[in-house]
Design a protein around this motif. Sequence first.
Motif, PDB file in Angstrom:
ATOM      1  N   ASP A 201       4.507  10.000  11.510  1.00  0.00           N
ATOM      2  CA  ASP A 201       5.333  10.183  10.998  1.00  0.00           C
ATOM      3  C   ASP A 201       4.197   9.011   9.892  1.00  0.00           C
ATOM      4  O   ASP A 201       4.758   9.230   8.491  1.00  0.00           O
ATOM      5  CB  ASP A 201       6.085   9.216  11.745  1.00  0.00           C
ATOM      6  N   HIS A 204       0.591  13.345   7.009  1.00  0.00           N
ATOM      7  CA  HIS A 204       0.768  14.684   6.851  1.00  0.00           C
ATOM      8  C   HIS A 204      -0.439  15.485   6.488  1.00  0.00           C
ATOM      9  O   HIS A 204      -1.546  15.659   5.803  1.00  0.00           O
ATOM     10  CB  HIS A 204       0.828  14.534   4.917  1.00  0.00           C
ATOM     11  N   ARG A 364       7.035  18.096   0.531  1.00  0.00           N
ATOM     12  CA  ARG A 364       6.755  17.335   1.990  1.00  0.00           C
ATOM     13  C   ARG A 364       6.996  16.036   2.541  1.00  0.00           C
ATOM     14  O   ARG A 364       6.836  15.482   2.817  1.00  0.00           O
ATOM     15  CB  ARG A 364       5.917  18.115   2.841  1.00  0.00           C
ATOM     16  N   LYS A 368       8.917  12.789   3.104  1.00  0.00           N
ATOM     17  CA  LYS A 368       8.180  11.406   3.901  1.00  0.00           C
ATOM     18  C   LYS A 368       8.308  10.560   3.162  1.00  0.00           C
ATOM     19  O   LYS A 368       8.560   9.224   4.027  1.00  0.00           O
ATOM     20  CB  LYS A 368       6.954  11.744   4.687  1.00  0.00           C
ATOM     21  N   ARG A 371      12.271   9.157   3.521  1.00  0.00           N
ATOM     22  CA  ARG A 371      12.686   9.102   4.423  1.00  0.00           C
ATOM     23  C   ARG A 371      12.352   7.609   4.962  1.00  0.00           C
ATOM     24  O   ARG A 371      13.525   7.266   5.828  1.00  0.00           O
ATOM     25  CB  ARG A 371      12.500   9.979   6.511  1.00  0.00           C
TER      26      ARG A 371
END
Length: 463
Positions: A201, A204, A364, A368, A371
């Motif tokens: 989490d 990346h 992406r 993240k 989120r």
Amino acid sequence: MKQNFITNAITRSLATMFSGYFGDTKHRNYYGDYGYPEHLEFPLLYKMFKRSGIARAGVVRPIERCWYDAPFLQEIQPEDREGLPETRREKAIRMRFDELQFWARIREADQRSRVGQYAGVIFRFADNKRFAEPVTTVPGGLEGLVEVIPFYESQLTVGVWETDERSPEYGQPLMYLFNEAELYDADQRKYKTRSFNVHPDRVHIWSRDSSVYGISSLEAGFNDLLTIEKVIGAGGEGFWKNAKSAPVLNVDKDANMAQLAQALGVPIDQLPDKLDEVVGDWQKGFDQLLMLQGIKAESLGVSLPQPEENMMTALQSFSASISIRMKILIGSQAGERASTEDRDEWNQTCQSRRNNYIIPNITRIIRKLVRVGVLPERDWCLAWSDLTESSMSDKIDRAVKMADANQKALGTGEVYFTGDEVRGVVGYEPLEEDDDQPDEDPEPDEDPEPDEDPEPDDENDQT
């Protein structure tokens, strides 16, 4: 029988000429024969990037162009953006990203990914949890993102894989191991010491598909880079040996070794060692004088081939492996500059890399951050300049040519381009039409007639 004998003879002849293809297994390891490594590991790639100027240019040049400027994160789509100023939320994101050097760290991850199979960034969140713990929600919004840490391939490896075939995360990393000490800190002359587990989490992976199975940009041309290093190194060493080579001493048949030993102040049995010392002192400086009684010193010249041909062949091959033309890769050669076609193709290549590699990775990352609550839920878009757009100088040149074409066409009574078309080439808006403008007010009379007296009211009419 005779046919088999002829076949075997032909095979032996071919095996002699092409030993790698016809039966001779002894010379199939061409990498070993040519001095190339059989397997490329990250330390070899990283060392080549650090020590070779051509390799560094191959890694850095696309980054310099693709990241010519930084993008902007916007919450209003471009088609709805016309005339609207920067929103308050966009300004807050821009200022916070500037504080964190967010885009600079992302750019660094992109550059590092070209050295190895992958690279990436670690996000440090202010969620009061360890790096090894998963991220639920980060409090504080933008302030919840504290640091962005770029890393090389060797610094972050997969610690635990998901091996349960029933899991939706099957085949994905469950935990990473970050070891900053994998790279030597040349500035501090010591190894960094941070080492810890990191949950996915907070990571990346920067690669084409955000996995650890990427391809180094130096891999295809690594052999060419080694050849270039050999040519440059051998050429430099050869020139040095020619300039300062050990002499060959020819002793004259009438030379008196006892007198030479006496002149050098040593016993006759120590004369060879003393001669080595004298020659060694002479080699330490170009201006030293070498005096030998009855001995003639001669130098062995080394005939060096011109390295340019071998160098250019390897350079062309490496340039092709990374899709960069040589004039773009190494700059001007012999006074030549990259042509307009070279520059246009290079800009198109870098724009394609932006669209198909960089922007998907950034997207992406943004997802993240959304989120975990650092960014609010929005239809975010990335505003970035167009690398294929012509420069203002090119636009002006094009407009001048259009105006010249119109000038030459005056004799025919035909105009090729309108004024608005010429203005559009340089990015100017069309001129507004003046047909609907009202005519100018006429000048007032010098002695205007007085207004007529109003009719009197009935109730005030006395006459």
